[in-house]
Design an enzyme around this catalytic site. Structure first.
Site, PDB file in Angstrom:
ATOM      1  N   ASP A 129       2.500  45.192 -27.669  1.00 15.58           N
ATOM      2  CA  ASP A 129       1.933  43.920 -28.135  1.00 15.58           C
ATOM      3  C   ASP A 129       1.435  43.032 -27.002  1.00 15.58           C
ATOM      4  OD1 ASP A 129       4.374  44.031 -30.681  1.00 15.58           O
ATOM      5  OD2 ASP A 129       2.212  44.228 -30.921  1.00 15.58           O
ATOM      6  N   HIS A 182      11.721  46.733 -25.318  1.00 12.43           N
ATOM      7  CA  HIS A 182      11.577  47.744 -26.366  1.00 12.43           C
ATOM      8  C   HIS A 182      12.888  48.498 -26.503  1.00 12.43           C
ATOM      9  CE1 HIS A 182       9.912  50.921 -28.843  1.00 12.43           C
ATOM     10  NE2 HIS A 182       8.859  50.134 -28.994  1.00 12.43           N
TER      11      HIS A 182
END
Ligand code: SDX
Length: 386
Positions: A323, A269
């Site tokens: 996710d 991320h």
């Protein structure tokens, strides 16, 4: 750094992907990527996921304060009254190829709302409220409609007696969901509702800054979210786990993927250098579903992959993101894999609209500059001489 608007104190520095570059000021959401803390308008996402509902959180994100009982009831009723979608849009969706991706169907149908409601009274709070209600209400109906249409069935009309999450699952599966399943799905929507200036929200703000209508803003953001590096990863995670196949294949598969410099879907991320706090909550929600509705062996494989990746990629600050576990929750809820990202879009419509409204409140059209790397000036050679 620009000391004041238009006056450059030092030469601007190009940052690929605008990494670390503030492109706006916002009060909607705060992320502490080092500590793994996410908050919406000052409220921790853990508290909202446990105690709020998606519509209450939507109200908070867009208008900045939690609603009182009367305000929430009015908002819920307005959304419930606007769930239906014009037959013209349903007929348009019936002309889409059934093998098309649901995110493309959603982007097209979201944009088509502008044909019906395009009046742009952007300085009118009632217009803003109406656009928010319509988009929050109709996006789930359009996602569910395409699912039935592509199966050759007529879309199911929304039910006025079902709450937001239950109604979506009903329109999608043609059955009233189990209350626990609906509650967990609603929590997933809260977790996916907002995340500061991610790529699709940045698209939303850039599009909003031209003063176009909110339907074009959401359509622009849907197209951005569809990419596998952004919202599309949740669909790819399950395919990755199925490709690995068994727990004893996790480490060899991971070592090969790292050697081939492949991106491990559901990991990494730009902001978080620890495990995404949403992944922590989604993992617990998955376990609740498994306790009630039966285990999923892919979950054990995911846990093994997370442990192996922590050894190999953790030192680089690469951990599971939102996710990684969301697909396992949706799979247990019986949702087809290619609807995972449209569900992400249903939730993120709240965040996109919060940023649309905030952008309008202090607007200046986005127009960054560039560093030119092309040819110097040169003469044009006539084609007969080339
Ligand atoms: C979402 O921005 C948001 O907030 C997004 C989101 C939201 O709520 O809106 O959180 C939702 O989009 C989550 C991310 C979903 N995408 C994926 O899971 C796809 C896999 N992840 C990567 O593509 C990547 O981690 C990104 C896109 C999420 C972040 O990319 P960055 O910040 O541009 O990082 P990078 O690609 O420049 O990588 C930096 C280094 C590289 O190694 P070096 O070349 O420096 O040696 O980290 C490595 C990368 O190879 N790396 C990974 C990796 N992610 C980064 N290596 C293996 N697997 C990964 N997943």
């Amino acid at each position: 750094m620009v000391a004041e608007a238009g006056i450059q104190a030092t030469a601007p520095v190009y940052r690929p992907g605008l990494e670390g570059v503030p492109a706006t000021q916002s009060a909607v959401c705060d992320i502490d990527g080092q500590q793994g803390i996410l908050s919406y308008r000052g409220y921790r996402v853990e508290d909202l996921a446990a105690q709020s509902t998606f519509l209450e959180t939507t109200y908070l994100l867009i208008w900045g304060e939690l609603p009182d009982a009367e305000q929430l009831a009015a908002f819920e009723q307005e959304v419930q009254m606007h769930r239906r979608v014009s037959f013209r849009i349903r007929d348009m969706m019936k002309s889409f190829p059934s093998q098309g991706h649901p995110m493309d169907a959603l982007q097209a149908s979201a944009a088509s709302l502008g044909l019906f409601y395009s009046r742009r009274a952007l300085d009118n709070p009632e217009y803003i409220y109406g656009a928010v209600v319509r988009l929050i209400a109709k996006i789930p109906t359009m996602v569910a409609a395409f699912q039935l249409i592509r199966k050759g069935q007529d879309p199911i009309q929304p039910r006025d007696d079902l709450a937001y999450a239950s109604n979506f699952l009903y329109m999608l599966t043609e059955q009233e969901p189990d209350p626990l399943a609906a509650r967990i799905f609603d929590a997933c929507l809260i977790l996916h509702a907002e995340h500061s200036l991610n790529a699709s929200t940045f698209s939303a703000r850039v599009t909003a800054s031209t003063l176009t209508d909110p339907y074009a803003v959401v359509a622009s953001a849907v197209g951005t979210l569809a990419g596998p590096l952004h919202g599309g990863a949740n669909e790819d995670v399950l395919e990755m786990l199925e490709e690995i196949g068994s727990e004893d294949q996790v480490e060899p598969w991971l070592d090969r993927a790292i050697a081939e410099k492949r991106k491990i879907m559901g990991f990494g991320h730009r902001e978080y250098k620890v495990k995404d706090p949403r992944a922590v909550i989604l993992q617990k929600l998955a376990e609740q579903l498994f306790d009630s509705f039966g285990h999923d062996p892919l979950y054990d494989l995911a846990r093994k992959l997370e442990a192996a990746a922590a050894e190999r990629l953790g030192p680089k600050g690469i951990y599971p993101n939102v996710d990684f576990y969301s697909g396992l929750v949706y799979r247990k809820l019986g949702i087809p894999e290619d609807l995972f990202t449209p569900i992400f879009a249903i939730a993120r419509t709240a965040g996109w609209l919060a940023h649309w409204k905030e952008q309008l409140g202090a607007n200046r059209i986005f127009r960054p500059t560039q560093i030119y790397t092309g040819y110097p000036s040169r003469e044009l050679t006539p084609i007969e001489d080339r």
